[in-house]
Design an enzyme around this catalytic site. Structure first.
Site, mmCIF file in Angstrom:
data_model
loop_
_atom_site.group_PDB
_atom_site.id
_atom_site.type_symbol
_atom_site.label_atom_id
_atom_site.label_comp_id
_atom_site.label_asym_id
_atom_site.label_seq_id
_atom_site.Cartn_x
_atom_site.Cartn_y
_atom_site.Cartn_z
ATOM 1 N N ARG A 110 0.934 -1.109 0.467
ATOM 2 C CA ARG A 110 -0.165 -0.282 0.183
ATOM 3 C C ARG A 110 0.870 1.573 -0.691
ATOM 4 O O ARG A 110 1.968 1.070 0.442
ATOM 5 C CB ARG A 110 -1.359 -0.042 0.985
ATOM 6 C CG ARG A 110 -0.326 -0.168 2.542
ATOM 7 C CD ARG A 110 -1.259 0.274 3.687
ATOM 8 N NE ARG A 110 -0.571 -0.158 4.942
ATOM 9 C CZ ARG A 110 -0.902 -0.409 6.659
ATOM 10 N NH1 ARG A 110 -2.750 0.288 5.938
ATOM 11 N NH2 ARG A 110 -0.365 0.005 7.631
ATOM 12 N N GLU A 149 -2.957 7.506 6.816
ATOM 13 C CA GLU A 149 -1.387 7.900 7.601
ATOM 14 C C GLU A 149 -0.726 8.411 6.990
ATOM 15 O O GLU A 149 0.713 6.842 6.267
ATOM 16 C CB GLU A 149 -1.243 6.034 8.656
ATOM 17 C CG GLU A 149 -1.450 6.060 9.795
ATOM 18 C CD GLU A 149 -1.356 5.029 10.266
ATOM 19 O OE1 GLU A 149 -0.616 3.726 9.531
ATOM 20 O OE2 GLU A 149 -1.253 4.553 11.587
ATOM 21 N N GLU A 306 -6.604 5.144 15.804
ATOM 22 C CA GLU A 306 -6.588 3.485 15.744
ATOM 23 C C GLU A 306 -5.974 3.176 17.019
ATOM 24 O O GLU A 306 -5.347 3.941 17.373
ATOM 25 C CB GLU A 306 -6.224 3.254 14.223
ATOM 26 C CG GLU A 306 -5.906 3.663 13.189
ATOM 27 C CD GLU A 306 -5.876 3.799 12.322
ATOM 28 O OE1 GLU A 306 -4.763 2.199 12.430
ATOM 29 O OE2 GLU A 306 -5.781 4.145 11.230
ATOM 30 N N TRP A 314 1.586 -6.995 12.347
ATOM 31 C CA TRP A 314 3.607 -6.459 11.844
ATOM 32 C C TRP A 314 4.420 -6.525 12.932
ATOM 33 O O TRP A 314 5.049 -6.117 12.569
ATOM 34 C CB TRP A 314 3.142 -5.342 11.598
ATOM 35 C CG TRP A 314 2.102 -4.148 12.223
ATOM 36 C CD1 TRP A 314 0.666 -4.285 12.367
ATOM 37 C CD2 TRP A 314 2.768 -3.622 13.229
ATOM 38 N NE1 TRP A 314 -0.004 -3.612 13.148
ATOM 39 C CE2 TRP A 314 1.427 -3.139 14.130
ATOM 40 C CE3 TRP A 314 4.098 -2.771 13.905
ATOM 41 C CZ2 TRP A 314 0.987 -1.354 15.196
ATOM 42 C CZ3 TRP A 314 3.979 -2.217 14.578
ATOM 43 C CH2 TRP A 314 3.146 -1.289 15.728
ATOM 44 N N GLU A 354 -3.348 -7.965 6.703
ATOM 45 C CA GLU A 354 -3.826 -8.218 7.981
ATOM 46 C C GLU A 354 -4.532 -9.022 8.919
ATOM 47 O O GLU A 354 -5.311 -8.929 9.452
ATOM 48 C CB GLU A 354 -4.448 -6.193 8.364
ATOM 49 C CG GLU A 354 -3.201 -5.384 7.891
ATOM 50 C CD GLU A 354 -3.521 -4.525 8.127
ATOM 51 O OE1 GLU A 354 -2.413 -3.982 8.176
ATOM 52 O OE2 GLU A 354 -4.522 -3.831 7.094
ATOM 53 N N HIS A 357 -4.837 -9.734 12.252
ATOM 54 C CA HIS A 357 -4.387 -8.682 13.006
ATOM 55 C C HIS A 357 -5.785 -8.809 14.238
ATOM 56 O O HIS A 357 -7.062 -8.948 13.072
ATOM 57 C CB HIS A 357 -4.439 -7.258 12.231
ATOM 58 C CG HIS A 357 -4.419 -5.984 13.233
ATOM 59 N ND1 HIS A 357 -4.932 -5.179 14.032
ATOM 60 C CD2 HIS A 357 -2.752 -5.239 12.890
ATOM 61 C CE1 HIS A 357 -4.515 -4.455 14.445
ATOM 62 N NE2 HIS A 357 -3.930 -3.898 14.092
HETATM 63 C C1 GAL Z 1 -2.681 1.750 10.521
HETATM 64 C C2 GAL Z 1 -3.386 1.687 9.412
HETATM 65 C C3 GAL Z 1 -4.134 0.214 9.520
HETATM 66 C C4 GAL Z 1 -3.749 -0.647 9.863
HETATM 67 C C5 GAL Z 1 -3.340 -0.509 11.313
HETATM 68 C C6 GAL Z 1 -2.645 -1.857 11.614
HETATM 69 O O1 GAL Z 1 -0.994 1.778 10.598
HETATM 70 O O2 GAL Z 1 -3.387 2.680 9.908
HETATM 71 O O3 GAL Z 1 -4.753 0.582 8.240
HETATM 72 O O4 GAL Z 1 -3.346 -1.168 8.812
HETATM 73 O O5 GAL Z 1 -1.523 0.150 10.804
HETATM 74 O O6 GAL Z 1 -2.155 -2.166 12.700
#
Ligand code: GAL
Length: 655
Positions: A110, A149, A306, A314, A354, A357
């Site tokens: 991305r 971001e 978030e 990650w 993800e 996640h």
């Molecule tokens: C952020 C991002 C999200 C998602 C998240 C996962 O960096 O804005 O789209 O990827 O991390 O932790």
């Protein structure tokens, strides 16, 4: 209808593109059950909204926004530009960013776009125009969410388009090539430029690169993305009066944007934060990031855009959260000024990078511990809603600078083992352990209202910002500085005549030479503390010596000094040693802690405004703590708070 306005809203990213319309209905019903009242959509919507060049498809987004609206859920609307669709990079591979070694970063992940690319901007802005026009006055939309971001992956682009933009930025800054030569010290290693066209981005070189060029490249890169933000904002403003923001990444592992310059342009300051288990103390870092975000918001309430309900995907080892942990994390954000708590993401993905996640709604559904934790948070937010709008009280400021971070960690320096953020975290943690709340401020900020200013490892500082601090101390303010501060000006040019050039007079010391220690080596101080990583050969001029080294390379040399109200630590003090030094500075400055001293596992922060006052207590420890008062979380009068629990005490003075 919106039960949490006023109040602390609960929200999330929602990616309905990943699911069928049948699931959307179930989602919205469950959002209502969970009390979710603010939902971010269209964050990664581009390839659905514009499946082929110039052909737009809004029906799905219309339906999702309509569904949310019918259910009383406000929309935080993404402009959809964060990740370009494959057709764009196929048609225009020139939008792809280049890494420091000059290689191109391919699409397939991305954010594969160069921040300076005119082609990318044209295509992205065309999409924003469509989105803003269509939804600019939609009654469901409460907030615009520009891109996502910005700079998370593509902040530093070294392609030729970026090089040309960099040259333009430098011409604006320096006007004359001679001024640039002087600022970059190009007489060194025969780097003198005779024409702007010779200047490149600081790609990897055979040897050490010019540090002043690198710092300017960082500044340029931050400004370039801010310029991009402004471009989207300008389009939104033509169609909409709804507040606009983008999500910052005030976090330990991302450092490429100078948010001090970004924050004033946000209608609401929003941050994304994830617990980072690669750090020694992830919760202390969370507290620091929340304080810094409040600093960016000028002390006003801010938004957590978030966080994760459980594990991320990650980090090398993705730990989940124990029952109660997500609530404690959330309350730490609220204690430190957040008035909205949002999560990535609503429903855990079944596919894509993800899929491991966590989310508010896990793969296993609602008969889960994770879902019950979400309901528990939601209920808590309902109970504490009256704190919204109040502000955090603090008598202590800590100076933080992205520029200093970039420059202190340059290629060639006295010790690669010294890292800026670690020193900042140590200072913040010492104050937190003393129960003292800290505001984080920019260099040059007005600090007159504070009783104590703490400056950890602030390598780079401008003349004006240094003068500001010196005047503050001259006016009776207290100061605590730690090593490797005040060394260079904003051109990364050493302040000559004794270290630390910017602060030596106010600290009453004269440093001659740095004497770093090898990692793992320690020196002992005469007050019983130990020091690591750093020592320096210094003498006092007007300061008194609080402690000297008793061994190591500099026995008998001052390690901690005090010049009236100004303290200096010339080594990396051990945790206890730094806490004791901080205690002396805090006490002599007359700072009153908000809560009791602890190992950092009992956080106490006060939020107040207009006669309302609330004491947040987050008990991360395994013991109960004594705390008495009317607790909004339990709805009871309490005298103690159990291990792992949170309380918000409504203090006297409230109506
Ligand atoms: C952020 C991002 C999200 C998602 C998240 C996962 O960096 O804005 O789209 O990827 O991390 O932790």
């Amino acid at each position: 209808m919106f039960k949490r306005i006023p109040g602390i809203s609960l929200g999330c990213d929602y990616n309905p593109e990943q699911w069928s319309p049948g699931v959307w209905r179930e989602d919205v019903a469950l959002m209502r059950e969970a009390g979710v009242d603010l939902v971010a959509v269209n964050i990664f919507g581009w390839s659905n909204l514009e499946p082929s060049p110039g052909r737009y498809h809004f029906e799905d987004l219309d339906e999702v926004i309509g569904l949310l609206h019918e259910n009383g859920i406000r929309v935080n609307l993404g402009t959809g530009t964060s990740s370009p669709p494959p057709w764009l990079s196929s048609l225009h591979p020139e939008i792809l960013p280049a890494a420091a070694d000059g290689t191109i970063r391919f699409p397939g992940g991305r954010q594969a776009w160069c921040p300076s690319s005119p082609v990318f901007r044209e295509k992205a802005f065309a999409l924003v125009e469509q989105v803003a026009q269509r939804y600019g006055s939609h009654p469901a939309v409460a907030l615009w969410h520009v891109s996502n971001e910005l700079g998370c992956h593509n902040a530093l682009c070294y392609c030729q388009v970026s090089a040309e933009a960099f040259r333009g930025w430098l011409r604006e800054r320096y006007r004359k090539i001679e001024t640039l030569n002087e600022a970059w010290g190009t007489s060194f290693w025969s780097q003198r430029y005779s024409d702007w066209s010779e200047i490149q981005t600081p790609r990897l070189a055979l040897s050490l690169r010019n540090p002043a060029q690198i710092i300017d490249f960082h500044r340029f890169s931050s400004d370039e993305l801010l310029g991009y933000y402004r471009g989207e904002l300008e389009i939104i403003r033509r169609h909409s009066a709804i507040p606009t923001t983008t999500n910052f990444m005030v976090t330990a592992h991302i450092r490429n944007l100078d948010y001090w310059s970004w924050a004033p342009e946000m209608d609401v300051v929003a941050n994304d934060h994830y617990l980072d288990h690669r750090l020694g103390d992830p919760v202390a870092e969370l507290s620091f990031a929340a304080d810094l975000t409040r600093g960016l918001a000028g002390g006003k309430p801010w938004m957590l855009m978030e966080q994760a309900a459980g594990a991320v995907n990650w980090q090398p080892h993705n730990l989940t959260k124990a029952p109660g942990e997500m609530l404690r994390n959330s309350l730490t954000h609220v204690a430190r000024g957040a008035d909205s708590l949002c999560f990535f993401q609503w429903r855990a993905s079944a596919q894509g990078a993800e899929k491991f996640h966590s989310a508010l709604l896990p793969h296993a559904g609602t008969d889960t511990v994770a879902w019950r934790e979400v309901l528990r948070l939601s209920e808590t937010l309902d109970r504490i809603g009256e704190v919204a709008g109040t502000e955090v009280e603090s008598d202590v400021a800590l100076v933080f600078s992205w520029e200093s971070w970039w420059s202190a960690e340059g290629e060639a320096r006295p010790s690669q083992a010294v890292t800026y953020l670690d020193e900042v975290h140590r200072a913040h943690r010492a104050l937190r352990e003393l129960g003292v709340t800290v505001d984080i401020v920019a260099p040059g900020a007005d600090v007159e209202k504070y009783k104590l200013v703490v400056i950890p490892c602030l390598y780079m500082i401008s003349d004006e910002a240094a003068e500001n601090i010196n005047q503050y101390v001259g006016n009776g303010g207290s100061l605590l500085v730690t090593f490797f501060s005040g060394i260079v000006d904003e051109r990364d040019r050493i302040r000559l005549g004794g270290y630390p050039g910017a602060f030596k007079d106010v600290l009453g010391i004269h440093g001659e030479e740095f004497a770093p220690l090898l990692p793992g080596h320690e020196v002992t101080l005469s007050n019983g503390a130990t020091g690591s990583l750093w020592t320096e050969r210094l003498r006092t001029t007007t300061a008194e010596t609080i402690a000297t080294y008793t061994d190591g390379p500099l026995p008998g040399v001052p390690a901690i000094t005090r010049n009236g109200n100004a303290w200096y630590a010339a080594t990396q003090l051990d945790r206890r040693g730094l806490r004791e030094l901080m205690r002396s500075a805090v006490e002599s400055a007359g700072v009153t802690p908000a809560g009791p001293e602890s190992n950092g596992d009992v956080e106490v922060v006060r939020r107040s405004k207009d006669g309302r006052s609330y004491l947040f207590v987050v008990n991360h420890s395994a013991q109960s703590v004594q705390i008495a008062g009317e607790d909004l979380v339990s709805g009871k009068l309490i005298t103690e708070l159990k291990a792992g629990d949170v309380a918000v005490i409504r203090e006297a003075g409230n109506d």
